[in-house]
Write a protein that holds these residues in place. Structure first.
Motif, mmCIF file in Angstrom:
data_model
loop_
_atom_site.group_PDB
_atom_site.id
_atom_site.type_symbol
_atom_site.label_atom_id
_atom_site.label_comp_id
_atom_site.label_asym_id
_atom_site.label_seq_id
_atom_site.Cartn_x
_atom_site.Cartn_y
_atom_site.Cartn_z
ATOM 1 N N PHE A 155 1.159 -1.449 11.852
ATOM 2 C CA PHE A 155 0.747 -2.464 10.882
ATOM 3 C C PHE A 155 1.118 -2.047 9.461
ATOM 4 O O PHE A 155 1.666 -2.837 8.678
ATOM 5 N N LEU A 156 0.858 -0.780 9.136
ATOM 6 C CA LEU A 156 1.160 -0.278 7.791
ATOM 7 C C LEU A 156 2.663 -0.146 7.573
ATOM 8 O O LEU A 156 3.159 -0.377 6.459
ATOM 9 N N VAL A 157 3.396 0.232 8.611
ATOM 10 C CA VAL A 157 4.862 0.298 8.504
ATOM 11 C C VAL A 157 5.429 -1.097 8.246
ATOM 12 O O VAL A 157 6.374 -1.257 7.461
ATOM 13 N N TRP A 158 4.848 -2.091 8.895
ATOM 14 C CA TRP A 158 5.286 -3.470 8.636
ATOM 15 C C TRP A 158 5.055 -3.832 7.165
ATOM 16 O O TRP A 158 5.950 -4.392 6.521
ATOM 17 N N ILE A 159 3.871 -3.515 6.635
ATOM 18 C CA ILE A 159 3.603 -3.772 5.213
ATOM 19 C C ILE A 159 4.596 -3.012 4.348
ATOM 20 O O ILE A 159 5.155 -3.551 3.382
ATOM 21 N N GLY A 160 4.836 -1.759 4.703
ATOM 22 C CA GLY A 160 5.786 -0.952 3.941
ATOM 23 C C GLY A 160 7.187 -1.528 3.986
ATOM 24 O O GLY A 160 7.902 -1.534 2.972
ATOM 25 N N SER A 161 7.593 -2.033 5.152
ATOM 26 C CA SER A 161 8.938 -2.610 5.272
ATOM 27 C C SER A 161 9.072 -3.865 4.415
ATOM 28 O O SER A 161 10.139 -4.128 3.841
ATOM 29 N N VAL A 162 7.976 -4.641 4.317
ATOM 30 C CA VAL A 162 7.992 -5.830 3.458
ATOM 31 C C VAL A 162 8.124 -5.408 1.993
ATOM 32 O O VAL A 162 8.908 -6.001 1.230
ATOM 33 N N ILE A 163 7.382 -4.369 1.609
ATOM 34 C CA ILE A 163 7.476 -3.864 0.226
ATOM 35 C C ILE A 163 8.882 -3.359 -0.049
ATOM 36 O O ILE A 163 9.486 -3.667 -1.081
ATOM 37 N N GLY A 164 9.427 -2.574 0.889
ATOM 38 C CA GLY A 164 10.789 -2.048 0.719
ATOM 39 C C GLY A 164 11.816 -3.158 0.611
ATOM 40 O O GLY A 164 12.738 -3.092 -0.216
ATOM 41 N N TYR A 165 11.642 -4.188 1.439
ATOM 42 C CA TYR A 165 12.550 -5.336 1.403
ATOM 43 C C TYR A 165 12.490 -6.043 0.055
ATOM 44 O O TYR A 165 13.537 -6.380 -0.535
ATOM 45 N N GLU A 166 11.276 -6.258 -0.464
ATOM 46 C CA GLU A 166 11.124 -6.941 -1.745
ATOM 47 C C GLU A 166 11.726 -6.117 -2.877
ATOM 48 O O GLU A 166 12.382 -6.657 -3.777
ATOM 49 N N VAL A 167 11.519 -4.801 -2.828
ATOM 50 C CA VAL A 167 12.043 -3.928 -3.886
ATOM 51 C C VAL A 167 13.560 -3.947 -3.893
ATOM 52 O O VAL A 167 14.191 -4.154 -4.935
ATOM 53 N N ILE A 168 14.170 -3.745 -2.731
ATOM 54 C CA ILE A 168 15.629 -3.622 -2.683
ATOM 55 C C ILE A 168 16.312 -4.973 -2.857
ATOM 56 O O ILE A 168 17.470 -5.049 -3.310
ATOM 57 N N SER A 169 15.616 -6.053 -2.530
ATOM 58 C CA SER A 169 16.214 -7.388 -2.662
ATOM 59 C C SER A 169 16.151 -7.899 -4.092
ATOM 60 O O SER A 169 17.093 -8.516 -4.584
#
Length: 323
Positions: A108-122
């Motif tokens: 669950f936390l990795v999913w949240i982290g992946s969303v944060i990473g996606y938003e940052v890099i995008s």
């Protein structure tokens, strides 16, 4: 830093993915070692911020030279988490059962982290490196800060109705013979379970030994109110489980992180002459977040209670029939 960035982000898509995952796993394992062996803490830094890092870091690295989707981000974050778990077992930092317990929350936390990473890099590609650096600083610092927080004591009560009088049940509560081998899957995974109980002495001050597969609980009796209440403190306790791993794992959390403080057996006489037997354990654990790990620990304590109570019930009802 520029050389490291260039090495981590080659043009080749497959190499970039492998290096993003490998770099994240390496750093996450090192941070885990700091949390566990330097700070001595199984807390938010380890079980919350580190999974966030595992979700954020590889996504930022991999997505630096290639547009990715949210599903791509979660895929690479999840893959990184699985390799991290394998590394934890390979380097004898953790066992399989504890990893399985942590995985639902970690995913669950990795999913949240992946969303944060996606938003940052995008939206802000240049913000990727500062985000990773900030997490590298926050995780060890937070683990040292939270180590001084006091754990809260939790009680777990399990009950069973027995077709026997309190006087008969009492004799089987104070001490009981060898239990049968468990049929529950939980106890086949390495979780410690009770095998018998013996007592030395009589009345308050007597010492009860509840023997588990990993050792003995040493329980000085504090209340001996026959046949109504048997209460005791826990002076010593064994490891809560035997880890499943490639190697012989003696993780720090097996010692003084799950602590049983006291317990009791309460016998309630029912109108029909039978007995309601309730077993209660008071314990605390120094593993956070408490709300998540308490679900697991309460389930394990209930399972241990049920094993003992069913054994006492069978012995008491057998004695009742013989009489």
């Amino acid at each position: 830093m520029s050389k490291l960035t260039a090495w981590l982000t080659p043009e080749n898509d497959r190499k970039r993915k492998i290096r993003a995952i490998a770099f994240t796993v390496l750093i996450a394992v090192l941070l885990t070692v700091v949390c566990i062996y330097c700070a001595g803490e199984y807390g938010f830094a380890l079980f919350v911020i580190t999974p966030l890092f595992i979700g954020i870091c590889p996504v930022i690295i991999y997505g630096k030279k290639k547009p990715i989707t949210r599903s791509d981000a979660f895929y690479i974050g999840s893959l990184t988490l699985l390799f991290y778990c394998f590394a934890m077992m390979l380097f004898a930092l953790e066992g399989l059962i504890c990893i399985i317990m942590a995985l639902p929350f970690a995913f669950f936390l990795v999913w949240i982290g992946s969303v944060i990473g996606y938003e940052v890099i995008s939206k802000k590609p240049k913000g990727g490196a500062p985000t990773i650096i900030a997490l590298l600083f926050i995780i060890p610092v937070f683990s040292f800060i939270e180590k001084d927080s006091a754990p809260s004591i939790t009680s777990v009560t399990t009950g069973i109705d027995i077709d026997a009088s309190p006087e008969v049940v009492w004799k089987n509560v104070v001490e009981f013979p060898q239990l049968n081998e468990p049929t529950e899957f939980l106890f086949k995974t390495g979780v410690a379970y009770p095998i018998n109980a013996r007592i030395k002495g009589n009345g308050a001050g007597a010492i009860r030994y509840c023997n588990f597969t990993t050792g003995s609980f040493v329980e000085p009796i504090t209340v001996w109110n026959e046949p109504k209440l048997l209460a005791f403190d826990v002076l010593e306790q064994p490891a809560p489980m035997k880890e499943i791993n490639f190697w012989d794992v003696d993780a720090p959390h097996l010692h003084d992180y799950f602590v049983s403080k006291k317990g009791q057996f309460k016998l309630i006489a029912l109108p029909n002459g039978n007995t309601r037997l309730e077993g209660t354990t008071w314990y605390y654990h120094r593993i956070k977040p408490e709300f998540y790990w308490r679900m697991w620990s309460n389930y394990i304590v209930h399972s241990i209670h049920n094993r003992v109570l069913k054994h006492i019930k069978a012995n008491s009802e057998r004695t009742n029939l013989q009489d």
